[in-house]
Design an enzyme around this catalytic site. Sequence first.
Site, PDB file in Angstrom:
ATOM      1  N   ARG A  54      67.528  16.617  18.834  1.00  0.00           N
ATOM      2  CA  ARG A  54      67.546  15.530  19.837  1.00  0.00           C
ATOM      3  C   ARG A  54      67.458  16.147  21.225  1.00  0.00           C
ATOM      4  O   ARG A  54      66.815  15.616  22.123  1.00  0.00           O
ATOM      5  CB  ARG A  54      68.810  14.669  19.711  1.00  0.00           C
ATOM      6  N   TYR A 106      53.426  -4.734  34.013  1.00  0.00           N
ATOM      7  CA  TYR A 106      53.353  -4.767  32.548  1.00  0.00           C
ATOM      8  C   TYR A 106      54.515  -5.616  32.016  1.00  0.00           C
ATOM      9  O   TYR A 106      55.661  -5.452  32.456  1.00  0.00           O
ATOM     10  CB  TYR A 106      53.440  -3.335  32.002  1.00  0.00           C
ATOM     11  N   ASP A 199      53.225   3.816  37.173  1.00  0.00           N
ATOM     12  CA  ASP A 199      52.844   3.772  35.764  1.00  0.00           C
ATOM     13  C   ASP A 199      51.340   4.059  35.716  1.00  0.00           C
ATOM     14  O   ASP A 199      50.521   3.238  36.129  1.00  0.00           O
ATOM     15  CB  ASP A 199      53.180   2.382  35.205  1.00  0.00           C
ATOM     16  N   LYS A 224      48.481   4.867  24.716  1.00  0.00           N
ATOM     17  CA  LYS A 224      47.170   4.366  25.137  1.00  0.00           C
ATOM     18  C   LYS A 224      46.175   5.533  25.275  1.00  0.00           C
ATOM     19  O   LYS A 224      45.862   6.173  24.299  1.00  0.00           O
ATOM     20  CB  LYS A 224      47.320   3.551  26.421  1.00  0.00           C
TER      21      LYS A 224
HETATM   22  C1  LIG Z   1      51.734  -0.230  26.741  1.00  0.00           C
HETATM   23  C2  LIG Z   1      52.240  -0.068  28.108  1.00  0.00           C
HETATM   24  C3  LIG Z   1      53.582   0.252  28.369  1.00  0.00           C
HETATM   25  C4  LIG Z   1      54.610   0.383  27.273  1.00  0.00           C
HETATM   26  O1  LIG Z   1      54.393   1.489  26.462  1.00  0.00           O
HETATM   27  P1  LIG Z   1      54.794   1.563  24.896  1.00  0.00           P
HETATM   28  O2  LIG Z   1      54.332   2.909  24.500  1.00  0.00           O
HETATM   29  O3  LIG Z   1      54.101   0.425  24.208  1.00  0.00           O
HETATM   30  O4  LIG Z   1      56.289   1.403  24.836  1.00  0.00           O
HETATM   31  C5  LIG Z   1      53.970   0.441  29.682  1.00  0.00           C
HETATM   32  N1  LIG Z   1      53.095   0.304  30.703  1.00  0.00           N
HETATM   33  C6  LIG Z   1      51.806  -0.019  30.495  1.00  0.00           C
HETATM   34  C7  LIG Z   1      50.893  -0.158  31.665  1.00  0.00           C
HETATM   35  C8  LIG Z   1      51.336  -0.220  29.211  1.00  0.00           C
HETATM   36  O5  LIG Z   1      50.048  -0.556  29.013  1.00  0.00           O
END
Ligand SMILES: *Cc1c(COP(=O)(O)O)cnc(C)c1O
Length: 414
Positions: A54, A106, A199, A224
Amino acid sequence: MSNIDWSKTQFETRAIHDGQEPEEQTGAVIVPIYQTSTYAQTGVGEHKGFEYARTDNPTRTALQTSIASLEGGEWGLAYGSGMAAIQNILYMLVPGDHVLMSDDAYGGTFRLIDKIFARYGIEYSMVDLSDLDQVREGLRDDTKMVITESPTNPYLKIVDIAGVSNLMRERYGEPTGEALAWEAGTRDFQLTRPVLLVDNTFASPYLQTPLAHGADLVVHSATKYLGGHSDVVLGLVIGNDPSIQRFMKFHQNAAGAVPGPFDCWLVLRGLKTLGIRMREHSANAMRIAEWLKQDPAVKEVYYPGLPDHHNHEVAARQMRAFSGMVSFSVHGGWESASRVVAATKVFTLAESLGGVESLIEHPGQMTHLSTAGSKAEVGDDLIRLSVGIEHIDDLIADLEQALEVASPAGAVAD
Ligand SMILES: *Cc1c(COP(=O)(O)O)cnc(C)c1O
């Protein structure tokens, strides 16, 4: 071999090598998946830097080194999902702190702040962060964090990251010293000044490195573009400030939202081709955005690469290319949009984005359903594409046949 200073090399080279040198014992060229929960000690407290998984795992360490290198940051930390990464960042806030965020943040980020952190006395307000006047008005004396994305979802608005950072410097002064006052081992921590969190999920570090434009922290849903193959859920945080690193590393271990070694390995593998993939995604998306503009069934196209996008200049300044996300509205409202998204054959009808395969979705009924009735509500005639790296001719032919089922301009009242 290991004498080379990777920080002096180009993005594509760092993506393949930095933090990922051949394993010493066997010479394995690829970082192994260290599928272990614990590590042998030769005496009490005598070990090779790893005690319990962890806390640390070598596959995760390699990924953290790699993403720090690609974002141009001092450190990186990995989490079990993008949301876990954002949650860990929000732990730096204390009751009474204010967060300024985007009115099209988001949905998961909004939900986490609105439904959970607000319960613990964290305040927030939302403005259109792509408009610097609104940013200036939205900043408050008790603001401790500005959370932004660029491009945003689903309208692909562009936020001027350097512009927001400059406004924060004007208002709160040039940052000096460490951002977080915290004596390790105590409960007393407090941000000494507001931090700017970007982000960077929609752009990826190949297209945009927010730290270079004045951001304090970068977060990714590596689920993504970084993973890039729609086969893993993982989150990453990158920064420069050592006080934030110490605190977040403490929390990463204390709360334990860590990714497994195989998931780290999948993202490391994805990163190796990030540059080449982002070039293809961006080139295909640009062609599609231009093509959509001339289709009579299409009302409006949202893509930061188009010269008539209202922040195209900012995008061109802070991004290397414009990424693979394209949104557009069609004539005939949601019935028309619903028919189009169900009619594609190469584009798969699905949520998420950033994989090599093309996806299509209806934000109003899928990813953004929870915004219905709110300030962030999206148009019901809107369609969002995650343009993949299939051949452009096949993608355009697919959209062409799908748009035939949409209502042509004027056939149905908008
Ligand atoms: C998908 C997404 C998230 C969240 O990420 P997860 O890996 O699904 O928890 C946060 N910000 C943006 C812009 C996203 O597209």
